[in-house]
Design an enzyme around this catalytic site. Structure first.
Site, PDB file in Angstrom:
ATOM      1  N   PRO A  88       0.823  -1.226   0.000  1.00 57.56           N
ATOM      2  CG  PRO A  88      -0.761  -1.548   1.679  1.00 57.56           C
ATOM      3  CD  PRO A  88       0.531  -2.075   1.164  1.00 57.56           C
ATOM      4  CD  GLU A 115       1.143  -7.159  10.770  1.00 56.60           C
ATOM      5  OE1 GLU A 115       0.778  -5.980  10.600  1.00 56.60           O
ATOM      6  OE2 GLU A 115       0.344  -8.126  10.808  1.00 56.60           O
ATOM      7  NE  ARG A 153      -7.791  -4.845 -21.483  1.00 61.93           N
ATOM      8  CZ  ARG A 153      -7.841  -3.616 -21.989  1.00 61.93           C
ATOM      9  NH1 ARG A 153      -6.958  -2.716 -21.634  1.00 61.93           N
ATOM     10  NH2 ARG A 153      -8.774  -3.293 -22.863  1.00 61.93           N
ATOM     11  CG  ASP A 168      -4.199   3.431 -27.298  1.00 58.68           C
ATOM     12  OD1 ASP A 168      -3.836   3.328 -28.463  1.00 58.68           O
ATOM     13  OD2 ASP A 168      -3.470   3.189 -26.332  1.00 58.68           O
TER      14      ASP A 168
HETATM   15  N1  4GX Z   1      -1.501  -2.820  -3.256  1.00 65.42           N
HETATM   16  N2  4GX Z   1      -1.021  -5.541   0.556  1.00 65.42           N
HETATM   17  C1  4GX Z   1       1.214  -6.527   0.830  1.00 65.42           C
HETATM   18  C2  4GX Z   1       2.043  -7.105   3.057  1.00 65.42           C
HETATM   19  C3  4GX Z   1       3.163  -6.149   2.868  1.00 65.42           C
HETATM   20  C4  4GX Z   1       3.210  -4.916   3.536  1.00 65.42           C
HETATM   21  C5  4GX Z   1       4.290  -4.087   3.331  1.00 65.42           C
HETATM   22  C6  4GX Z   1       5.191  -5.689   1.824  1.00 65.42           C
HETATM   23  C7  4GX Z   1       5.292  -4.485   2.494  1.00 65.42           C
HETATM   24  C8  4GX Z   1      -1.445  -4.060  -1.451  1.00 65.42           C
HETATM   25  C9  4GX Z   1      -2.086  -2.976  -2.089  1.00 65.42           C
HETATM   26  C10 4GX Z   1      -1.782  -4.576  -0.107  1.00 65.42           C
HETATM   27  C11 4GX Z   1      -1.314  -5.822   1.945  1.00 65.42           C
HETATM   28  C12 4GX Z   1       0.003  -6.383  -0.053  1.00 65.42           C
HETATM   29  C13 4GX Z   1      -0.053  -5.912   2.760  1.00 65.42           C
HETATM   30  N3  4GX Z   1       4.154  -6.520   2.026  1.00 65.42           N
HETATM   31  N4  4GX Z   1      -0.515  -4.498  -2.259  1.00 65.42           N
HETATM   32  N5  4GX Z   1       0.878  -6.876   2.197  1.00 65.42           N
HETATM   33  N6  4GX Z   1      -3.095  -2.243  -1.608  1.00 65.42           N
HETATM   34  O1  4GX Z   1      -2.755  -4.146   0.442  1.00 65.42           O
HETATM   35  O2  4GX Z   1      -0.530  -3.728  -3.369  1.00 65.42           O
END
Ligand code: 4GX
Length: 248
Positions: A88, A115, A153, A168
């Site tokens: 995130p 985490e 895609r 596009d």
């Molecule tokens: N867009 N998540 C990753 C665990 C995590 C946290 C920090 C690495 C660093 C998310 C999103 C997402 C939840 C994937 C936490 N891994 N990933 N995960 N929104 O919510 O890509």
């Protein structure tokens, strides 16, 4: 184009690669996609991929050694691929980024669980952090699949027919016009006359106009970072005039 997904749940990724457009792209030799199990790179008889956080607190953190080895293995499969950590905290994924990624020759996705991953992985072995949106999932797997789908895609030869304009349409910065198919009357609702007229110039004009108005009504934020053609300015001022006329 090569995709390698690093995950402790490869069984989430494989059915996605074996169906629909992804399967087609693999069969046509346009992409090579696979999931590697991070657990295969873990030590000991328990093959642990996570551990307690230094400093205490709840939740677990993904251990650096298995991840580092998995990234090494992925880099052997796709030596020039960009290494992406799904989080995130990353750069927000959008259609422009999908186009940007579709011009590379490979992507390695690091899917964290719990985490997150040890900070030294984020700093040393990742080229870019990417987020698919402001919400929290239980892992990066769905995010990796979202990005693979949107990028694939766009690759030449994946979707058939006269698709380049459609591909596009979002990069044109507007939402799509409405679509209709048979029957001509459904639930008491008929199809707009213009679409039955056979006048292709008129149909195309209607599609461009409704596309613009729809974007204004549903997603005005998309118009903020966009400039307008003469025709679009005309359409918008004409709608303004008609609204003012109506309001009096
Ligand atoms: N867009 N998540 C990753 C665990 C995590 C946290 C920090 C690495 C660093 C998310 C999103 C997402 C939840 C994937 C936490 N891994 N990933 N995960 N929104 O919510 O890509």
């Amino acid at each position: 184009m090569k995709f390698v997904v690093l995950t402790i749940f490869p069984e989430m990724i494989n059915p996605f690669l074996e169906n629909g457009m992804l399967r087609l792209a693999v069969e046509r030799g346009l992409i090579d996609a696979r999931a590697l199990n991070i657990r295969d790179y873990a030590d000991g008889k328990h093959k642990e991929t996570d551990d307690k956080p230094y400093g205490g607190g709840c939740g677990m953190v993904m251990k650096p050694e298995p991840l580092s080895r998995a990234i090494g293995a992925a880099s052997e499969i796709a030596p020039t691929a960009k290494r992406i950590l799904l989080t995130p905290q990353g750069r927000p994924f959008d259609q422009a980024m999908a186009h940007e990624f579709s011009a590379t020759d490979g992507l390695i996705f690091i899917c964290g669980r719990y985490e997150g991953v040890d900070e030294r992985i984020c700093q040393g072995m990742v080229d870019e952090e990417v987020s698919i949106g402001d919400y929290v999932m239980t892992g990066g797997e769905l995010a990796a699949m979202v990005i693979i789908d949107a990028v694939t895609r766009l690759l030449p030869g994946v979707l058939g027919g006269d698709e380049s304009a459609e591909k596009d349409s979002f990069s044109g910065g507007l939402l799509e016009h409405a679509h209709y198919t048979r029957p001509s009357i459904f639930g008491g609702e008929s199809v707009p006359d213009v679409l039955m007229s056979g006048n292709h110039a008129k149909i195309e004009r209607w599609r461009r106009e409704t596309s613009l108005i729809r974007t204004f009504l549903k997603r005005p934020d998309l118009l903020e970072q966009r400039s307008f053609s003469r025709e679009e300015k005309h359409v918008l001022t004409e709608w303004c005039r008609r609204i003012e006329e109506l309001v009096g």
